[in-house]
Design a protein around this motif. Structure first.
Motif, short mmCIF file in Angstrom:
data_model
loop_
_atom_site.label_atom_id
_atom_site.label_comp_id
_atom_site.label_asym_id
_atom_site.label_seq_id
_atom_site.Cartn_x
_atom_site.Cartn_y
_atom_site.Cartn_z
N LEU A 1 0.85 -1.41 0.02
CA LEU A 1 0.08 -0.11 -0.05
C LEU A 1 0.73 1.70 0.19
N SER A 2 0.47 2.03 -1.09
CA SER A 2 0.64 3.52 -1.26
C SER A 2 -0.13 4.40 -0.77
N ASP A 3 1.06 5.54 0.10
CA ASP A 3 -0.04 7.29 -0.57
C ASP A 3 -0.21 7.61 -1.78
N SER A 4 -0.69 8.53 -1.59
CA SER A 4 -1.06 9.86 -3.14
C SER A 4 0.16 9.64 -3.88
N GLN A 5 1.44 9.70 -3.72
CA GLN A 5 2.22 10.39 -3.76
C GLN A 5 3.22 9.13 -4.01
N GLY A 6 2.68 7.54 -4.52
CA GLY A 6 3.12 5.93 -4.90
C GLY A 6 4.62 5.94 -3.24
N HIS A 7 4.61 6.92 -2.36
CA HIS A 7 5.27 5.76 -1.06
C HIS A 7 4.87 5.12 -1.10
N GLU A 8 5.95 4.23 -0.14
CA GLU A 8 4.89 2.50 0.84
C GLU A 8 4.33 3.52 1.89
N LEU A 9 3.59 3.07 1.81
CA LEU A 9 3.12 3.36 3.66
C LEU A 9 3.67 2.35 4.48
N THR A 10 4.18 3.15 6.16
CA THR A 10 5.83 2.29 6.63
C THR A 10 4.40 2.28 7.94
N GLY A 11 4.91 2.01 8.75
CA GLY A 11 5.11 2.19 10.36
C GLY A 11 6.38 0.91 10.79
N MET B 1 -13.08 -0.33 9.40
CA MET B 1 -11.69 0.81 8.85
C MET B 1 -12.18 0.79 7.31
N GLU B 2 -12.09 2.20 7.37
CA GLU B 2 -12.12 1.83 5.34
C GLU B 2 -10.88 2.51 5.08
N ILE B 3 -10.49 1.38 4.09
CA ILE B 3 -9.10 2.02 3.05
C ILE B 3 -9.88 2.72 2.41
N LEU B 4 -9.39 3.92 2.21
CA LEU B 4 -8.87 5.01 1.22
C LEU B 4 -8.27 5.51 0.41
N ILE B 5 -7.46 3.84 -0.37
CA ILE B 5 -6.45 4.42 -1.51
C ILE B 5 -7.72 3.86 -2.85
N ASP B 6 -7.85 4.87 -3.71
CA ASP B 6 -8.25 4.21 -5.13
C ASP B 6 -8.52 3.23 -5.44
N ASN B 7 -7.87 2.54 -6.00
CA ASN B 7 -7.53 0.83 -5.86
C ASN B 7 -7.59 -0.60 -5.32
N ILE B 8 -8.32 0.09 -4.25
CA ILE B 8 -8.28 -1.13 -3.00
C ILE B 8 -8.29 -2.47 -3.51
N GLU B 9 -9.30 -2.37 -3.84
CA GLU B 9 -10.22 -3.76 -4.56
C GLU B 9 -9.11 -4.39 -5.68
N GLU B 10 -8.70 -3.68 -6.14
CA GLU B 10 -8.45 -3.88 -7.40
C GLU B 10 -6.43 -4.81 -6.72
N ILE B 11 -5.99 -4.04 -5.89
CA ILE B 11 -4.99 -4.44 -4.87
C ILE B 11 -5.08 -5.56 -4.16
N ALA B 12 -6.56 -5.43 -3.70
CA ALA B 12 -6.38 -6.87 -3.30
C ALA B 12 -6.59 -8.27 -4.57
N ASP B 13 -7.42 -7.60 -5.14
CA ASP B 13 -7.59 -9.05 -6.36
C ASP B 13 -6.17 -9.82 -6.57
N GLN B 14 -5.25 -8.60 -6.69
CA GLN B 14 -4.25 -8.62 -7.37
C GLN B 14 -3.34 -9.61 -6.54
N ASN B 15 -3.04 -9.27 -6.02
CA ASN B 15 -2.39 -9.90 -4.70
C ASN B 15 -2.70 -11.37 -4.02
N SER B 16 -3.96 -11.91 -4.00
CA SER B 16 -4.81 -12.82 -3.87
C SER B 16 -4.43 -13.41 -5.34
N GLN B 17 -4.20 -13.47 -6.24
CA GLN B 17 -3.71 -14.21 -7.67
C GLN B 17 -2.63 -14.51 -7.45
N GLU B 18 -1.20 -13.84 -6.33
CA GLU B 18 -0.61 -14.27 -6.46
C GLU B 18 0.28 -15.03 -5.68
N GLU B 19 -1.01 -15.28 -4.71
CA GLU B 19 -1.35 -16.39 -3.19
C GLU B 19 -0.43 -17.88 -3.64
#
Length: 124
Positions: free
Chosen positions: A4-14, A106-124
């Motif tokens: 997941l990344s922010d609107s500038q494309g930087h990975e979100l970290t913690g 929790m709502e995830i506000l990243i525009d294409n979050i559903e597509e990211i989830a689909d892509q990551n799930s296919q890679e598993e």
């Protein structure tokens, strides 16, 4: 795996509970295909590992809306960087199960979050 990344494309970290750096990714629970938020880390050997912070509450009759996931309240500190970056927001609290555990919607506000989830799930 797409992180997941922010609107500038930087990975979100913690940081995890051991003060080690983490990043975030999203996939889907196999049982019902709802969103599952994961923290991703590297161990001392350089291996990548992932831990879920979402809880699947389908057995209790809770199915999140599109773009939402349920987070165990114990993990709120782990997801705070997503909230601080305005890439997620807490929409409510629920109590579930025989011991009245609690979770947040929790709502995830990243525009294409559903597509990211689909892509990551296919890679598993």
């Amino acid at each position: 795996m797409q992180f997941l990344s922010d609107s500038q494309g930087h990975e979100l970290t913690g940081k995890n509970g051991f003060d080690e750096p983490i990043t975030y990714t999203i996939c889907r629970f196999q049982a019902d295909r709802t969103l599952a938020l994961m923290t991703v880390y590297r161990d001392e050997m350089g291996n990548i590992g992932a831990d879920p912070v979402s809880v699947n509450l389908m057995a209790y009759g809770y199915i999140p809306m599109r773009g939402h996931t349920y987070i165990n309240e114990e993990y709120l500190e782990l997801v705070q960087p997503l909230i601080d970056a305005e890439q997620a927001r807490i929409c409510g609290h629920i109590h579930y199960g025989p011991y009245h555990a609690s979770a947040v919607d929790m709502e995830i506000l990243i525009d294409n979050i559903e597509e990211i989830a689909d892509q990551n799930s296919q890679e598993e």
